[in-house]
Design an enzyme around this catalytic site. Structure first.
Site, PDB file in Angstrom:
ATOM      1  N   GLU A  34      44.301  57.942 -32.998  1.00 58.39           N
ATOM      2  CA  GLU A  34      44.484  56.898 -34.125  1.00 58.39           C
ATOM      3  C   GLU A  34      44.198  55.486 -33.894  1.00 58.39           C
ATOM      4  OE1 GLU A  34      48.272  56.035 -35.724  1.00 58.39           O
ATOM      5  OE2 GLU A  34      48.678  57.306 -33.924  1.00 58.39           O
ATOM      6  N   TYR A 106      44.428  64.386 -31.590  1.00 54.71           N
ATOM      7  CA  TYR A 106      45.505  64.128 -32.524  1.00 54.71           C
ATOM      8  C   TYR A 106      46.043  64.446 -33.080  1.00 54.71           C
ATOM      9  CZ  TYR A 106      47.735  60.499 -35.253  1.00 54.71           C
ATOM     10  OH  TYR A 106      48.738  59.627 -35.282  1.00 54.71           O
ATOM     11  N   ASP A 147      47.587  63.665 -28.232  1.00 50.44           N
ATOM     12  CA  ASP A 147      48.634  62.981 -29.118  1.00 50.44           C
ATOM     13  C   ASP A 147      48.816  64.183 -29.247  1.00 50.44           C
ATOM     14  OD1 ASP A 147      50.701  62.370 -30.089  1.00 50.44           O
ATOM     15  OD2 ASP A 147      49.891  60.815 -30.990  1.00 50.44           O
ATOM     16  N   ASN A 149      51.897  64.947 -30.589  1.00 53.72           N
ATOM     17  CA  ASN A 149      52.826  65.227 -31.493  1.00 53.72           C
ATOM     18  C   ASN A 149      53.684  66.685 -31.095  1.00 53.72           C
ATOM     19  OD1 ASN A 149      52.775  62.771 -33.507  1.00 53.72           O
ATOM     20  ND2 ASN A 149      51.140  63.224 -33.786  1.00 53.72           N
ATOM     21  N   ASP A 249      52.313  51.738 -29.380  1.00 47.55           N
ATOM     22  CA  ASP A 249      53.563  52.842 -28.739  1.00 47.55           C
ATOM     23  C   ASP A 249      53.844  53.535 -28.137  1.00 47.55           C
ATOM     24  OD1 ASP A 249      52.600  54.052 -31.381  1.00 47.55           O
ATOM     25  OD2 ASP A 249      54.344  53.391 -32.695  1.00 47.55           O
TER      26      ASP A 249
END
Length: 258
Positions: A34, A106, A147, A149, A249
């Site tokens: 990101e 990602y 990441d 997700n 975050d």
């Protein structure tokens, strides 16, 4: 040897924090996600000054992945996930670095679900699993980092006790099944392998005081092929980084190898 992954949520916005963490943690290899920056805006000079060679694939405003190496230059293998020539999003980068194949990943978020974004998430995951199998079959030391997700289970080790996320794309049966199919190839989930029951969250939403309450999720993962799993020495999350001012975050996740 220390390897880490971190969704920085905007590399230029978090650059001072990234440089601070690199200096304090001194990882040898880092996968970033990101970036939220086009290629021309990637801060390679600052990273060079910090002692890191870099390979990156940027995209304006969204996505973006990078691989850093301390005192070395990652050698590019591929800049996109095979299987869909129409996919132009910067979500995958693969390089040879420090004797390993390293992928910075990602995976699409998939919200809202059901819908086209969720369907695209599942298609991307399916392509990822096919490519992961080809990497596994090489027998080489490979790390799939990033990441993903996906929250693997409802256990407190993967997500705080809540019902508020149950309709989210990160917790649905289909991506969880894809995750389990990936592990079935033989990949070792480093955090869970060394800390089978410990809540080691990697993401805390900015809303509802979730960081102070430790209301987190485990969605950033490091998967290891057999040669690296055999020399896995440590794994953890730099949780305190999430508490720094103007933080991402996500927190960095790391492994060490003998």
């Amino acid at each position: 040897m220390k390897l880490a992954t971190w969704n920085v949520n905007g590399i230029n916005a978090r650059l001072p924090l990234l440089l601070r963490w690199l200096e304090e943690s001194m990882p040898d290899v880092v996968c970033l996600q990101e970036l939220k920056a086009p290629d021309a805006k990637f801060p390679h000079e600052a990273l060079t000054d910090a002692g890191y060679g870099a390979l990156w694939r940027g995209q304006p405003s969204w996505n973006g992945v990078a691989i850093l190496a301390r005192g070395a230059q990652p050698i590019e293998i591929r800049r996109e996930l095979p299987g869909d020539p129409s996919d132009t999003e910067a979500r995958y980068l693969e390089a040879a670095v420090e004797g390993m194949i390293v992928a910075s990943i990602y995976l699409p978020n998939g919200n809202p679900q059901p819908g086209p974004k969720f369907d695209r998430k599942l298609r991307w995951f399916e392509r990822m699993n096919r490519h992961a199998q080809s990497l596994w079959d090489t027998g080489l030391p490979v790390v799939l980092a990033g990441d993903w997700n996906v929250v693997p289970t409802d256990d407190v080790a993967d997500i705080y006790a809540t019902r508020s996320w149950h309709d989210d794309a990160l917790l649905q049966p289909e991506p969880r099944a894809a995750w389990q199919a990936l592990l079935a190839q033989g990949w070792v989930d480093a955090i869970r392998h060394l800390h089978p029951d410990e809540p080691l969250y990697t993401f805390w939403d900015y809303l509802r005081q979730r960081w102070p309450r430790n209301a987190g999720l485990r969605i950033d993962h490091l998967l290891l092929s057999e040669p690296l799993a055999q020399v896995l020495a440590g794994a953890g999350v730099d949780r305190d980084v999430r508490g720094w001012e103007h933080a991402s975050d996500h927190a960095p996740v790391w492994v060490t190898f003998d």
